[in-house]
Enzyme design. Structure first.
Site, PDB file in Angstrom:
ATOM      1  N   CYS A 129       0.954  -1.075  -0.063  1.00 32.00           N
ATOM      2  CA  CYS A 129      -0.186   0.071   0.029  1.00 32.00           C
ATOM      3  C   CYS A 129       0.955   1.198  -0.063  1.00 32.00           C
ATOM      4  O   CYS A 129       1.653   1.513   1.068  1.00 32.00           O
ATOM      5  CB  CYS A 129      -0.826  -0.180   1.376  1.00 32.00           C
ATOM      6  SG  CYS A 129      -1.976   1.212   1.364  1.00 32.00           S
TER       7      CYS A 129
ATOM      8  N   CYS B 251      20.681 -24.952   8.592  1.00 27.43           N
ATOM      9  CA  CYS B 251      21.253 -23.816   8.552  1.00 27.43           C
ATOM     10  C   CYS B 251      20.938 -22.746   7.116  1.00 27.43           C
ATOM     11  O   CYS B 251      21.513 -23.403   6.373  1.00 27.43           O
ATOM     12  CB  CYS B 251      22.564 -23.706   9.068  1.00 27.43           C
ATOM     13  SG  CYS B 251      23.483 -22.292   9.161  1.00 27.43           S
TER      14      CYS B 251
END
Ligand SMILES: [Zn+2]
Length: 315
Positions: free
Chosen positions: A134, A166
């Site tokens: 927005c 990881c």
């Protein structure tokens, strides 16, 4: 938790990269009017239904009003009837998401100059991508398609999200794949907004360490990228990879649409046929929270090779 404890905890994990204090002052900025400054610099909001681009659908690219960085494509603009220009995607790497000072929303800034753009909302169901950037019209300038934005060819990209232990290691190998434009390390699948590395490691948030892979579908496919994912981590390990143990290291594919889900299911079935006891979860993608900067490009910065991941041919 070899990876995590030996290396990550010795990193300086100051979480300061989330702010935009360090805006480069050498950059060429356009001189702003007081109203532009109110929104762009002081994070104001223009009145709804008043902005230049709120009800505008020309074909082209929206750039940052202050520095000219290309941010959004007209193809990704949609009418959310909220009073501000809305986009369900961004030009890869153009936007920075940071927690808003209100503690609730997620602010979006120009990744290049830190100009305030607006806020991003997820899960509202406006479009299949389920994202609404927005944006204040006043933070943008529009470049029609016939005035090409120089040095930035418009490439439609696609995105894949994987968790395979990881994230440093997964990111390292994904980056080297053909057609991959960028890879970010982050957290997803949990229940806390804006999780930090410490929170995820402590296992309090339910998040997975994950990578967000942006690729060019004209150069590779989701299937190619997903195959690589299954070959650079061990999909038969549920919650550990190499020396790392913990729920944040679970193996998972986060699909963004039905096609991605079908591909993931197919590849898992293929591996099972070959005798691999695959435990990789296939889950619907939710918000991907980018990790702190100290976790991005980790091995490149450190100048070493991953030891928790490596390539193993499985298909
Ligand atoms: Zn900018």
């Amino acid at each position: 938790m070899g990876c995590a404890q030996n290396n990550k905890n010795s990193q300086n994990k100051a979480n300061t990269n989330l702010s935009s204090q360090n805006t480069p002052n050498t950059m060429e900025f356009k001189k702003l009017t007081p109203e532009e400054e109110r929104v762009i610099v002081f994070k104001g909001t223009e009145a709804p239904f008043t902005g230049k681009y709120e009800n505008f659908y020309g074909k082209g690219v929206y750039v940052c009003k202050r520095c000219g960085n290309p941010l959004y494509r007209s193809e990704d603009k949609f009418d959310a009837k909220c009073g501000w220009p809305s986009f369900d995607d961004e030009i890869p790497g153009a936007i920075k998401r940071i927690p808003d000072a209100d503690g609730m929303r997620t602010e979006i800034e120009c990744a290049k100059c830190g100009a305030h753009l607006g806020h991003v909302f997820m899960g509202e169901g406006f479009t299949p991508k389920n994202i609404r950037n927005c944006v204040n019209s006043i933070s943008l300038d529009f470049k029609p398609a016939d005035q090409a934005v120089k040095a930035d060819p418009v490439i439609k990209t696609d995105t894949a999200i994987f968790a395979g232990g990881c994230f440093w290691g997964v990111e390292y190998y994904m980056k080297k794949a053909k057609g991959v434009k960028s890879v970010a390390s982050g957290y997803t699948g949990g229940h806390k907004d804006h999780p930090t590395y410490e929170e995820v490691c402590a296992g309090r948030t339910g998040h997975y360490e994950a990578v967000e892979v942006v690729f060019d579908p004209t150069q590779t496919t989701y299937e190619n990228v997903a195959r690589l994912f299954f070959e650079i981590h061990d999909p038969t390990e549920w919650n550990h990879q190499g020396p790392d143990f913990g729920e944040q290291y679970r193996s998972a594919v986060f699909f963004r649409n039905e096609n991605q889900k079908e591909v993931a299911d197919k590849l898992i079935a293929l591996l099972k046929e070959k005798g691999f006891n695959v435990v990789t979860e296939v889950k619907k993608a939710s918000t991907f929270w980018k990790a702190e900067n100290s976790h991005q490009d980790y091995y490149e910065h450190k100048g070493t090779l991953p030891y928790c991941h490596g390539y193993v041919k499985r298909f």
